[in-house]
Design a protein around this motif. Structure first.
Motif, short mmCIF file in Angstrom:
data_model
loop_
_atom_site.label_atom_id
_atom_site.label_comp_id
_atom_site.label_asym_id
_atom_site.label_seq_id
_atom_site.Cartn_x
_atom_site.Cartn_y
_atom_site.Cartn_z
N ALA A 283 1.03 -1.28 0.03
CA ALA A 283 -0.06 -0.01 -0.08
C ALA A 283 1.07 1.30 0.00
CB ALA A 283 -1.11 0.14 1.38
N ALA A 284 2.06 1.28 0.77
CA ALA A 284 2.80 2.32 0.92
C ALA A 284 3.43 2.70 -0.28
CB ALA A 284 3.85 2.30 2.11
N THR A 285 3.85 1.57 -1.38
CA THR A 285 4.66 1.98 -2.38
C THR A 285 4.07 1.89 -3.57
OG1 THR A 285 5.11 -0.51 -2.54
CG2 THR A 285 6.73 0.73 -1.28
N GLN A 286 2.61 1.93 -3.59
CA GLN A 286 1.77 1.69 -4.79
C GLN A 286 2.13 2.95 -5.52
OE1 GLN A 286 -2.46 1.43 -4.05
NE2 GLN A 286 -3.04 0.83 -5.94
N GLY A 287 2.32 2.69 -7.00
CA GLY A 287 2.52 3.76 -7.98
C GLY A 287 4.13 4.23 -7.99
N THR A 288 4.85 3.78 -7.23
CA THR A 288 6.24 4.21 -6.93
C THR A 288 7.27 3.51 -7.92
OG1 THR A 288 6.80 2.77 -5.01
CG2 THR A 288 5.94 5.14 -4.30
N ILE B 236 20.11 9.50 0.16
CA ILE B 236 18.69 9.06 -0.10
C ILE B 236 17.77 10.00 -0.81
CG2 ILE B 236 16.54 8.15 1.20
CD1 ILE B 236 18.57 6.58 3.00
N GLU B 237 17.06 9.92 -1.71
CA GLU B 237 16.31 10.68 -2.38
C GLU B 237 14.88 11.01 -1.56
OE1 GLU B 237 16.96 11.82 -6.49
OE2 GLU B 237 17.75 12.24 -4.71
N ALA B 238 14.19 12.25 -1.69
CA ALA B 238 13.05 12.31 -1.08
C ALA B 238 12.05 11.36 -1.29
CB ALA B 238 12.47 13.76 -1.23
N ASN B 239 11.96 10.98 -2.45
CA ASN B 239 10.80 9.86 -2.71
C ASN B 239 10.78 8.48 -1.98
OD1 ASN B 239 9.50 11.81 -4.40
ND2 ASN B 239 10.37 11.05 -6.24
N PHE B 240 12.19 8.18 -1.59
CA PHE B 240 12.72 6.94 -0.63
C PHE B 240 12.22 7.08 0.48
CE2 PHE B 240 16.29 3.81 -0.44
CZ PHE B 240 15.50 2.86 -0.29
N ARG B 241 12.09 8.17 1.21
CA ARG B 241 12.16 8.32 2.81
C ARG B 241 11.03 7.78 3.19
NH1 ARG B 241 14.77 14.49 2.56
NH2 ARG B 241 16.63 13.90 1.97
N PRO B 242 9.43 8.01 2.50
CA PRO B 242 8.56 7.55 3.12
C PRO B 242 8.38 6.23 3.02
CG PRO B 242 7.90 9.59 1.61
CD PRO B 242 9.21 9.16 1.34
N VAL B 243 9.07 5.39 1.96
CA VAL B 243 9.03 3.88 1.87
C VAL B 243 9.85 3.23 2.99
CG1 VAL B 243 9.89 2.15 0.52
CG2 VAL B 243 8.79 4.08 -0.67
#
Length: 214
Positions: free
Chosen positions: A82-87, A116-123
């Motif tokens: 769910a957390a990585t959907q669309g990434t 680490i890129e910003a988009n990687f942090r929530p994952v």
């Protein structure tokens, strides 16, 4: 030696017939136990001991050496999906019951960088939360590069990326003792390095999480 052959035959029969009625987790545990039994029997016979005794010991070792797919592991898989959907991140269960995250370069690291890129942090934030809720789980982080550049550049870069990922997790309360890191450079491509798209797929980080049985 004859005892060893009999044990091997019995183990093979059990593995091929009994496993049909087992769940995936039980089947993998049985296979591990069977392999351990054969190994233990061989060691016992070659060292002058009893093959049967060695088989019993080996079976225990084989069973304990497997990962289990617990309810907590399934929950974390669903949360990560769910957390990585669309990434572009791929979340899967491996054949040996590990949770695997395959993270492509376009959300993890800039070319030639280990920040680490910003988009990687929530994952990673969500993954760290799951690890804190499952203290029995262990983690392996493996960094990869494409074939651009020399091994002298790619090997340390791939390790730096794995270490950056580990450091991010430890900064969020995960014990570093639970995390192993490795850098494979460009040695394990999953696509051809002759196109930009292939090189982008090869620049990746793989995260494996496993819960030991016993």
């Amino acid at each position: 030696m004859r005892k060893l052959l009999l044990i091997g035959s019995a183990a093979a029969i059990l593995l091929t017939t009994g496993c049909a009625e087992m769940s995936d987790t039980q089947r993998r545990t049985a296979i591990g136990a069977g392999a351990g039994a054969l190994g233990g029997a061989a060691i016992g016979a070659m060292t002058g001991g009893k093959a049967g005794t060695g088989a019993v010991i080996g079976a225990g070792v084989g069973a304990l050496g497997t990962y289990i797919w617990s309810q907590q592991m399934e929950k974390q898989k669903q949360e990560m999906q769910a957390a990585t959907q669309g990434t572009g991140v791929t979340v899967s269960q491996t054949t040996d019951n590990q949770l695997k995250l395959d993270i492509p370069s376009d959300i993890s690291f800039a070319t030639g960088r280990a920040d680490i890129e910003a988009n990687f942090r929530p994952v990673l934030d969500r993954f760290a939360e799951g690890l804190r809720n499952n203290p029995n789980a262990e983690v392996r982080i493996i960094g990869h590069t494409d074939s651009t550049g020399s091994d002298a550049i790619n090997n340390p870069l791939s390790l730096d990326r794995a270490e950056s990922t580990r450091n991010y997790l430890t900064a969020r309360g995960v014990s570093g003792a639970r995390i192993q890191v490795d850098g494979r450079g460009s040695r394990e491509p999953i696509a051809g390095n002759d196109t930009a798209a292939g090189r982008a797929r090869n620049r990746r980080v793989e995260i494996f999480m496993g819960e030991r049985q016993g």
